[in-house]
Design a protein around this motif. Sequence first.
Motif, PDB file in Angstrom:
ATOM      1  N   LEU A   7       0.853  -1.177   0.000  1.00  0.00           N
ATOM      2  CA  LEU A   7       0.000   0.000   0.000  1.00  0.00           C
ATOM      3  C   LEU A   7       0.890   1.229   0.000  1.00  0.00           C
ATOM      4  N   ASP A   8       0.745   2.058  -1.003  1.00  0.00           N
ATOM      5  CA  ASP A   8       1.480   3.314  -1.121  1.00  0.00           C
ATOM      6  C   ASP A   8       0.563   4.243  -1.915  1.00  0.00           C
ATOM      7  N   HIS A   9      -0.342   4.918  -1.205  1.00  0.00           N
ATOM      8  CA  HIS A   9      -1.416   5.661  -1.851  1.00  0.00           C
ATOM      9  C   HIS A   9      -1.464   7.093  -1.309  1.00  0.00           C
ATOM     10  N   THR A  10      -1.465   8.058  -2.202  1.00  0.00           N
ATOM     11  CA  THR A  10      -1.538   9.471  -1.826  1.00  0.00           C
ATOM     12  C   THR A  10      -2.743  10.107  -2.502  1.00  0.00           C
ATOM     13  N   PHE A  11      -3.459  10.937  -1.756  1.00  0.00           N
ATOM     14  CA  PHE A  11      -4.607  11.655  -2.319  1.00  0.00           C
ATOM     15  C   PHE A  11      -4.782  12.987  -1.589  1.00  0.00           C
ATOM     16  N   THR A  12      -5.528  13.873  -2.206  1.00  0.00           N
ATOM     17  CA  THR A  12      -5.859  15.159  -1.616  1.00  0.00           C
ATOM     18  C   THR A  12      -7.375  15.220  -1.474  1.00  0.00           C
ATOM     19  N   ALA A  13      -7.843  15.670  -0.303  1.00  0.00           N
ATOM     20  CA  ALA A  13      -9.282  15.722  -0.039  1.00  0.00           C
ATOM     21  C   ALA A  13      -9.566  16.756   1.047  1.00  0.00           C
ATOM     22  N   PRO A  14     -10.806  17.229   1.085  1.00  0.00           N
ATOM     23  CA  PRO A  14     -11.172  18.167   2.150  1.00  0.00           C
ATOM     24  C   PRO A  14     -11.445  17.443   3.464  1.00  0.00           C
ATOM     25  N   ILE A  15     -11.232  18.141   4.567  1.00  0.00           N
ATOM     26  CA  ILE A  15     -11.626  17.635   5.871  1.00  0.00           C
ATOM     27  C   ILE A  15     -13.133  17.871   5.998  1.00  0.00           C
ATOM     28  N   TRP A  24     -18.371  15.289  10.161  1.00  0.00           N
ATOM     29  CA  TRP A  24     -17.308  14.837  11.070  1.00  0.00           C
ATOM     30  C   TRP A  24     -15.963  15.328  10.551  1.00  0.00           C
ATOM     31  N   SER A  25     -15.019  15.552  11.459  1.00  0.00           N
ATOM     32  CA  SER A  25     -13.683  16.021  11.075  1.00  0.00           C
ATOM     33  C   SER A  25     -12.831  14.829  10.632  1.00  0.00           C
ATOM     34  N   CYS A  26     -13.195  14.316   9.476  1.00  0.00           N
ATOM     35  CA  CYS A  26     -12.543  13.150   8.876  1.00  0.00           C
ATOM     36  C   CYS A  26     -12.223  13.471   7.418  1.00  0.00           C
ATOM     37  N   VAL A  27     -11.377  12.658   6.833  1.00  0.00           N
ATOM     38  CA  VAL A  27     -11.060  12.750   5.406  1.00  0.00           C
ATOM     39  C   VAL A  27     -11.483  11.433   4.777  1.00  0.00           C
ATOM     40  N   GLU A  28     -12.291  11.510   3.705  1.00  0.00           N
ATOM     41  CA  GLU A  28     -12.740  10.296   3.029  1.00  0.00           C
ATOM     42  C   GLU A  28     -11.682   9.828   2.033  1.00  0.00           C
ATOM     43  N   VAL A  29     -11.407   8.519   2.044  1.00  0.00           N
ATOM     44  CA  VAL A  29     -10.439   7.912   1.132  1.00  0.00           C
ATOM     45  C   VAL A  29     -11.141   7.635  -0.193  1.00  0.00           C
ATOM     46  N   PRO A  30     -10.715   8.285  -1.277  1.00  0.00           N
ATOM     47  CA  PRO A  30     -11.352   8.015  -2.573  1.00  0.00           C
ATOM     48  C   PRO A  30     -11.079   6.582  -3.035  1.00  0.00           C
ATOM     49  N   ASP A  31     -12.080   5.980  -3.666  1.00  0.00           N
ATOM     50  CA  ASP A  31     -11.945   4.630  -4.237  1.00  0.00           C
ATOM     51  C   ASP A  31     -11.494   3.597  -3.207  1.00  0.00           C
ATOM     52  N   ALA A  32     -12.010   3.697  -1.987  1.00  0.00           N
ATOM     53  CA  ALA A  32     -11.581   2.816  -0.896  1.00  0.00           C
ATOM     54  C   ALA A  32     -11.850   1.346  -1.202  1.00  0.00           C
ATOM     55  N   ALA A  46      -0.610   6.621   8.337  1.00  0.00           N
ATOM     56  CA  ALA A  46      -1.000   7.768   7.521  1.00  0.00           C
ATOM     57  C   ALA A  46      -0.084   8.946   7.811  1.00  0.00           C
ATOM     58  N   THR A  47       0.128   9.748   6.793  1.00  0.00           N
ATOM     59  CA  THR A  47       0.794  11.028   6.949  1.00  0.00           C
ATOM     60  C   THR A  47      -0.140  12.054   6.336  1.00  0.00           C
ATOM     61  N   VAL A  48      -0.491  13.077   7.111  1.00  0.00           N
ATOM     62  CA  VAL A  48      -1.406  14.116   6.652  1.00  0.00           C
ATOM     63  C   VAL A  48      -0.647  15.434   6.648  1.00  0.00           C
ATOM     64  N   ASP A  49      -0.404  15.983   5.455  1.00  0.00           N
ATOM     65  CA  ASP A  49       0.371  17.226   5.320  1.00  0.00           C
ATOM     66  C   ASP A  49       1.652  17.175   6.154  1.00  0.00           C
ATOM     67  N   GLY A  50       2.311  16.018   6.145  1.00  0.00           N
ATOM     68  CA  GLY A  50       3.590  15.870   6.837  1.00  0.00           C
ATOM     69  C   GLY A  50       3.488  15.437   8.289  1.00  0.00           C
ATOM     70  N   VAL A  51       2.290  15.381   8.860  1.00  0.00           N
ATOM     71  CA  VAL A  51       2.095  14.936  10.244  1.00  0.00           C
ATOM     72  C   VAL A  51       1.838  13.433  10.241  1.00  0.00           C
ATOM     73  N   ALA A  52       2.706  12.672  10.908  1.00  0.00           N
ATOM     74  CA  ALA A  52       2.598  11.209  10.925  1.00  0.00           C
ATOM     75  C   ALA A  52       1.518  10.751  11.896  1.00  0.00           C
ATOM     76  N   LEU A  53       0.692   9.824  11.431  1.00  0.00           N
ATOM     77  CA  LEU A  53      -0.344   9.180  12.245  1.00  0.00           C
ATOM     78  C   LEU A  53      -0.147   7.674  12.118  1.00  0.00           C
ATOM     79  N   VAL A  86      -6.370  18.705   2.639  1.00  0.00           N
ATOM     80  CA  VAL A  86      -5.116  18.109   3.094  1.00  0.00           C
ATOM     81  C   VAL A  86      -4.661  17.059   2.090  1.00  0.00           C
ATOM     82  N   THR A  87      -3.371  16.755   2.128  1.00  0.00           N
ATOM     83  CA  THR A  87      -2.812  15.669   1.332  1.00  0.00           C
ATOM     84  C   THR A  87      -2.476  14.525   2.279  1.00  0.00           C
ATOM     85  N   VAL A  88      -2.987  13.339   1.951  1.00  0.00           N
ATOM     86  CA  VAL A  88      -2.854  12.166   2.819  1.00  0.00           C
ATOM     87  C   VAL A  88      -2.046  11.098   2.081  1.00  0.00           C
ATOM     88  N   HIS A  89      -1.109  10.486   2.794  1.00  0.00           N
ATOM     89  CA  HIS A  89      -0.330   9.366   2.262  1.00  0.00           C
ATOM     90  C   HIS A  89      -0.580   8.177   3.154  1.00  0.00           C
TER      91      HIS A  89
END
Length: 94
Positions: A7-15, A24-32, A46-53, A86-89
């Motif tokens: 799994l190595d997937h990056t996308f951009t989506a609104p919160i 809800w303060s979530c980001v939906e994963v496209p094509d999940a 996950a990494t969101v705009d450089g913040v590791a989760l 945000v950009t999510v990886h």
Amino acid sequence: MTPDPILDHTFTAPIGVDVKGEVWSCVEVPDARELFGSLRSVRVDATVDGVALPNVGLMPTGGGGLMLSLSAKVRKALGKDVGDTVTVHLTRPS
């Protein structure tokens, strides 16, 4: 047993995900479904705009997708809130 695919997937989506009439303060994963093969909860790093989760769970939206929850602490670290993009990886947990 076959190992999980890489799994190595990056996308951009609104919160902001509409869940039963509430945003809800979530980001939906496209094509999940295509990405994970189902819409069951799944753990990812996950990494969101450089913040590791590390080792977080993607949860079903109830509307046919998966979402990543962003806590108030994470949103503060990002300097972003509902409506911001945000950009999510995503990768598999180590």
